[in-house]
Design a protein around this motif. Structure first.
Motif: not given
Length: 299
Positions: A244-249, A269-270, A276-279
């Protein structure tokens, strides 16, 4: 509500909101995409400058971008899309409903590189050529008052960048996007007067305020959908906080519990951050990572 098929061409039906759109060029192409994405459907006949959207009660009026602010300010149309620079130059009372995020550029004072001019005040009392005479006059007024001179502001509708090389001007005030045309003409930016982008404007006295709010919601929803995607993935419960820290929305992710005790997460996500988020999610142990495109939205 439907338009009368017997109406003369280039006519807006009675009771329809009139919305001005740039009639050609890159602004027209961008506006066409926004209208389509916002579900504003219309059919524009060849060589006609009025198109009707019956299901929303809207008439689209196709006008030169430089005239739209004046038409809106004077109440000839209810709303329109044009540049912030055009709004300022037109000196009219309009409401800027929203910025649209395209057509970004700068309105700059420019002079020949070989002149080695360091400050716009050095051009005060000289000759300035521009298609933005009102803005240029206001900008140079302070320098004129300080120096006791009068800068001569002359209107030129096109190829403004050629004026210095032809000996018609000491400097120009013109839009700069990439700077390619400016540099090719041997010019450089001396100062930036303003930054500008396309915006949605309305007449403050229009009777169609509710319909304008509807159009704003649709346009904003479409623009948001072009900037974000939905990322969906599964993650073990003990890794949820890190994920969730990576994808807070935009507000908060949607989290569901799976039968095996792990979690399914969906978040906006933008678009620019997708790889970057997927990695990052993969590196912490998330699985089944999917990217879902958004066609429209309401936030």
């Amino acid at each position: 509500m439907a338009s009368d098929s017997s109406m003369p061409a280039n006519t807006s039906p009675e009771g329809y909101l009139r919305m001005a759109i740039p009639k050609k060029g890159r602004l027209y192409e961008k506006c066409s995409k926004i209208l389509d994405g916002a579900g504003i459907e219309y059919k524009r006949e060849a060589r006609l400058d009025v198109a009707v959207c019956d299901d929303l009660g809207i008439s689209l009026i196709f006008l030169p971008a430089g005239d739209i602010a004046k038409y809106v300010g004077e109440g000839n149309v209810d709303m329109g899309i044009t540049g912030e620079d055009v709004v300022m130059e037109s000196c009219v009372d309009v409401v800027t409903e929203m910025k649209l995020g395209f057509g970004k550029c700068r309105l700059c004072v420019q002079a020949q590189t070989v002149k080695n001019i360091k400050d716009a005040s050095e051009l005060a009392g000289g000759r300035i050529v521009t298609s933005f005479t009102n803005i240029a006059s206001k900008y140079f007024k302070k320098f004129d008052e300080e120096k006791g001179v009068e800068t001569k502001i002359k209107f030129v509708g096109g190829s403004v960048e050629a004026a210095c090389g032809l000996g018609l001007a000491d400097g120009i005030v013109d839009l700069v996007e990439t700077g390619t045309t400016m540099r090719a003409a041997g010019l450089e930016v001396i100062s930036t007067i303003l930054t500008t982008e396309a915006c949605l404007i309305s007449n403050p006295h229009t009777p169609y305020k509710e319909k304008i709010e509807l159009i704003k919601r649709r346009v904003d929803g479409y623009i948001t959908s072009t900037k974000f995607v939905m990322i969906s993935y599964n993650v073990e419960a003990h890794l949820l906080d890190a994920a969730v820290a990576i994808t807070p929305g935009k507000r908060s992710p949607t989290i569901q519990s799976l039968l095996d005790g792990s979690k399914s997460v969906a978040s906006l996500i933008p678009q620019k951050d997708v790889a970057k988020k997927m990695d990052a999610l993969h590196d912490i142990g998330a699985t089944d990572i999917l990217i879902i495109e958004i066609k429209n939205s309401r936030m």
